[in-house]
Design a protein around this motif. Structure first.
Motif, mmCIF file in Angstrom:
data_model
loop_
_atom_site.group_PDB
_atom_site.id
_atom_site.type_symbol
_atom_site.label_atom_id
_atom_site.label_comp_id
_atom_site.label_asym_id
_atom_site.label_seq_id
_atom_site.Cartn_x
_atom_site.Cartn_y
_atom_site.Cartn_z
ATOM 1 N N THR A 1 8.623 -3.646 2.606
ATOM 2 C CA THR A 1 7.650 -3.762 1.524
ATOM 3 C C THR A 1 8.313 -4.202 0.215
ATOM 4 O O THR A 1 7.666 -4.836 -0.624
ATOM 5 C CB THR A 1 6.898 -2.439 1.304
ATOM 6 N N ALA A 2 9.594 -3.888 0.025
ATOM 7 C CA ALA A 2 10.283 -4.307 -1.191
ATOM 8 C C ALA A 2 10.376 -5.828 -1.266
ATOM 9 O O ALA A 2 10.230 -6.425 -2.338
ATOM 10 C CB ALA A 2 11.679 -3.687 -1.243
ATOM 11 N N ALA B 1 2.311 5.442 14.487
ATOM 12 C CA ALA B 1 2.817 4.111 14.144
ATOM 13 C C ALA B 1 4.035 4.197 13.233
ATOM 14 O O ALA B 1 4.173 5.124 12.422
ATOM 15 C CB ALA B 1 1.716 3.288 13.479
ATOM 16 N N ALA B 2 4.922 3.206 13.351
ATOM 17 C CA ALA B 2 6.077 3.118 12.466
ATOM 18 C C ALA B 2 5.667 2.549 11.114
ATOM 19 O O ALA B 2 6.211 2.914 10.069
ATOM 20 C CB ALA B 2 7.162 2.240 13.099
ATOM 21 N N GLY B 3 4.712 1.643 11.127
ATOM 22 C CA GLY B 3 4.215 1.007 9.913
ATOM 23 C C GLY B 3 2.903 0.325 10.210
ATOM 24 O O GLY B 3 2.519 0.175 11.379
ATOM 25 N N ILE B 4 2.203 -0.097 9.155
ATOM 26 C CA ILE B 4 0.866 -0.669 9.333
ATOM 27 C C ILE B 4 0.733 -1.966 8.535
ATOM 28 O O ILE B 4 1.071 -2.025 7.347
ATOM 29 C CB ILE B 4 -0.227 0.328 8.901
ATOM 30 N N ILE C 1 -4.969 4.554 5.417
ATOM 31 C CA ILE C 1 -3.681 3.865 5.534
ATOM 32 C C ILE C 1 -2.662 4.458 4.572
ATOM 33 O O ILE C 1 -1.549 4.830 4.960
ATOM 34 C CB ILE C 1 -3.841 2.355 5.289
ATOM 35 N N VAL C 2 -3.041 4.568 3.290
ATOM 36 C CA VAL C 2 -2.106 5.097 2.302
ATOM 37 C C VAL C 2 -1.783 6.560 2.594
ATOM 38 O O VAL C 2 -0.625 6.981 2.580
ATOM 39 C CB VAL C 2 -2.668 4.937 0.879
ATOM 40 N N LYS C 3 -2.808 7.347 2.901
ATOM 41 C CA LYS C 3 -2.586 8.778 3.150
ATOM 42 C C LYS C 3 -1.850 9.051 4.457
ATOM 43 O O LYS C 3 -1.369 10.167 4.676
ATOM 44 C CB LYS C 3 -3.921 9.520 3.115
ATOM 45 N N SER C 4 -1.736 8.042 5.308
ATOM 46 C CA SER C 4 -0.932 8.228 6.529
ATOM 47 C C SER C 4 0.546 8.343 6.192
ATOM 48 O O SER C 4 1.337 8.876 6.969
ATOM 49 C CB SER C 4 -1.145 7.058 7.502
ATOM 50 N N GLY C 5 0.910 7.821 5.013
ATOM 51 C CA GLY C 5 2.303 7.873 4.580
ATOM 52 C C GLY C 5 3.198 6.839 5.221
ATOM 53 O O GLY C 5 4.399 6.784 4.946
ATOM 54 N N LYS C 6 2.638 5.990 6.063
ATOM 55 C CA LYS C 6 3.435 4.974 6.747
ATOM 56 C C LYS C 6 3.634 3.753 5.851
ATOM 57 O O LYS C 6 2.726 3.376 5.108
ATOM 58 C CB LYS C 6 2.740 4.542 8.045
ATOM 59 N N LEU D 1 0.826 -1.199 0.000
ATOM 60 C CA LEU D 1 0.000 0.000 0.000
ATOM 61 C C LEU D 1 0.864 1.254 0.000
ATOM 62 O O LEU D 1 0.558 2.233 -0.662
ATOM 63 C CB LEU D 1 -0.934 0.004 1.216
ATOM 64 N N THR D 2 1.951 1.209 0.766
ATOM 65 C CA THR D 2 2.913 2.314 0.811
ATOM 66 C C THR D 2 4.305 1.717 0.954
ATOM 67 O O THR D 2 4.546 0.909 1.860
ATOM 68 C CB THR D 2 2.638 3.248 2.006
ATOM 69 N N ASP D 3 5.208 2.110 0.070
ATOM 70 C CA ASP D 3 6.568 1.579 0.102
ATOM 71 C C ASP D 3 7.324 2.017 1.348
ATOM 72 O O ASP D 3 7.091 3.095 1.887
ATOM 73 C CB ASP D 3 7.353 2.072 -1.119
ATOM 74 N N GLY D 4 8.243 1.141 1.769
ATOM 75 C CA GLY D 4 9.119 1.528 2.864
ATOM 76 C C GLY D 4 9.503 0.362 3.747
ATOM 77 O O GLY D 4 9.040 -0.765 3.579
ATOM 78 N N ARG D 5 10.360 0.655 4.692
ATOM 79 C CA ARG D 5 10.803 -0.332 5.678
ATOM 80 C C ARG D 5 10.506 0.232 7.062
ATOM 81 O O ARG D 5 10.763 1.408 7.324
ATOM 82 C CB ARG D 5 12.295 -0.605 5.534
ATOM 83 N N ALA D 6 9.950 -0.578 7.924
ATOM 84 C CA ALA D 6 9.602 -0.117 9.269
ATOM 85 C C ALA D 6 9.928 -1.197 10.280
ATOM 86 O O ALA D 6 9.812 -2.389 9.997
ATOM 87 C CB ALA D 6 8.121 0.251 9.347
#
Length: 311
Positions: free
Chosen positions: A296-297, A234-237, A264-269, A172-177
């Motif tokens: 997420t990758a 939150a750090a991630g969801i 969720i997406v608009k939270s940017g997490k 939903l949103t890229d990143g590592r948390a």
């Protein structure tokens, strides 16, 4: 500081309680046979298991006494909830958290048990388990083998990685948390807000799931979490299973996907969706309060063991 309960061994006694609604007797009996015959455990039954008080498994005091009795009994090595339903929030304020802190052991369940997970973990530091129920999951004739296999993590101290080998995952949103796992049933998480047991999501990986809630109801709850700062904290969801959460009138409703995008997406997490955790089959158990890393990758979440080895 968080404390992990001790691992189970074959022959150990586990306590079975119903801190919310009463279990269905037939499926509960099947589940008890699973504990005894397949896991090699002995079972101690709570007194309120066969009691009914409207939609509750007995009066509040009786259900609370069962919880306290199982934690105080030195022969009981784990406390497993038979089912969810409704009612755990009614007993939370009267829980003897000092008793639990002094007698740390495995505590297992999900759905309405989410309120107890949040209350117990945040007041004692005990790592608890959001896991499939006896009566409503493992006791079913068609229970998925992977659902039953979730219980094996209670016997061995092992790290677990959830990947697409288990179920398709959507970024939903890229990143590592990275952070401690917190969360559970969305309805129950929301019901903690404004109480002494309000969920703390600061720098944590928040996981959410639910059942039989239409998109507008999911919208209302996520909006409340957003306004309370729980999504931004939150750090991630992790978006888990939302079973039967489709609109009754599709022409006059947002879709669940649209609602999740709005919050969720608009939270940017960093966020992943599709985990088989919650009211689903198979249903995977996860420990609450342990460190986890979401990438997420790689479409993967690696979760630390929720137990410590037996001495």
């Amino acid at each position: 500081m968080n404390h992990k309960p001790k691992a189970l061994q074959k022959g150990d006694t586990v306590g079975v309680i119903a801190p919310a609604s009463p279990p269905e007797s037939g499926t509960l009996q099947n589940a008890l046979l699973f504990l005894e015959n397949e896991l090699g455990l002995q079972v101690k039954l709570g007194r309120s298991l066969k009691t009914r008080h409207g939609y509750l498994a007995g009066e509040d005091r009786a259900r609370l006494d069962d919880l306290h009795d199982m934690f105080s009994d030195q022969n009981v090595k784990a406390v497993i909830c038979a089912c969810g339903g409704f009612g755990t929030g009614r007993i939370a304020a009267d829980i003897d958290f000092g008793l639990i802190r002094s007698n740390p052991k495995i505590f297992w369940g999900y759905s309405d048990i989410t309120f107890l997970h949040t209350a117990i973990h945040q007041n004692t530091g005990l790592v608890t388990f959001h896991g499939p129920m006896l009566s409503t999951d493992v006791g079913l004739e068609d229970a998925d083998p992977l659902t039953k296999a979730s219980y094996h993590q209670l016997f061995e101290e092992t790290e677990f990685t959830y990947t697409e080998d288990i179920s398709p995952l959507e970024v939903l949103t890229d990143g590592r948390a990275e952070g401690e796992l917190a969360g559970g049933n969305l309805s129950l998480i929301t019901s903690t807000l404004g109480t002494p047991f309000e969920i703390d999501t600061k720098d944590k990986l928040l996981f959410i799931e639910d059942i039989d809630e239409e998109p507008y109801q999911i919208d209302r709850m996520l909006n409340q979490l957003k306004m309370a700062g729980k999504l931004s904290d939150a750090a991630g969801i992790l978006v888990c299973d939302f079973h039967k959460c489709e609109p009754k009138n599709k022409e006059k409703s947002l879709t669940l996907e649209q609602v999740l995008n709005d919050y969720i997406v608009k939270s940017g997490k960093p966020a992943l969706k599709g985990f088989k955790i919650g009211h689903c089959s198979p249903s995977f158990a996860v420990p609450i309060g342990v460190r986890a890393v979401m990438d997420t990758a790689a479409k993967a979440v690696t979760i630390e063991s929720g137990i410590s080895g037996r001495e």
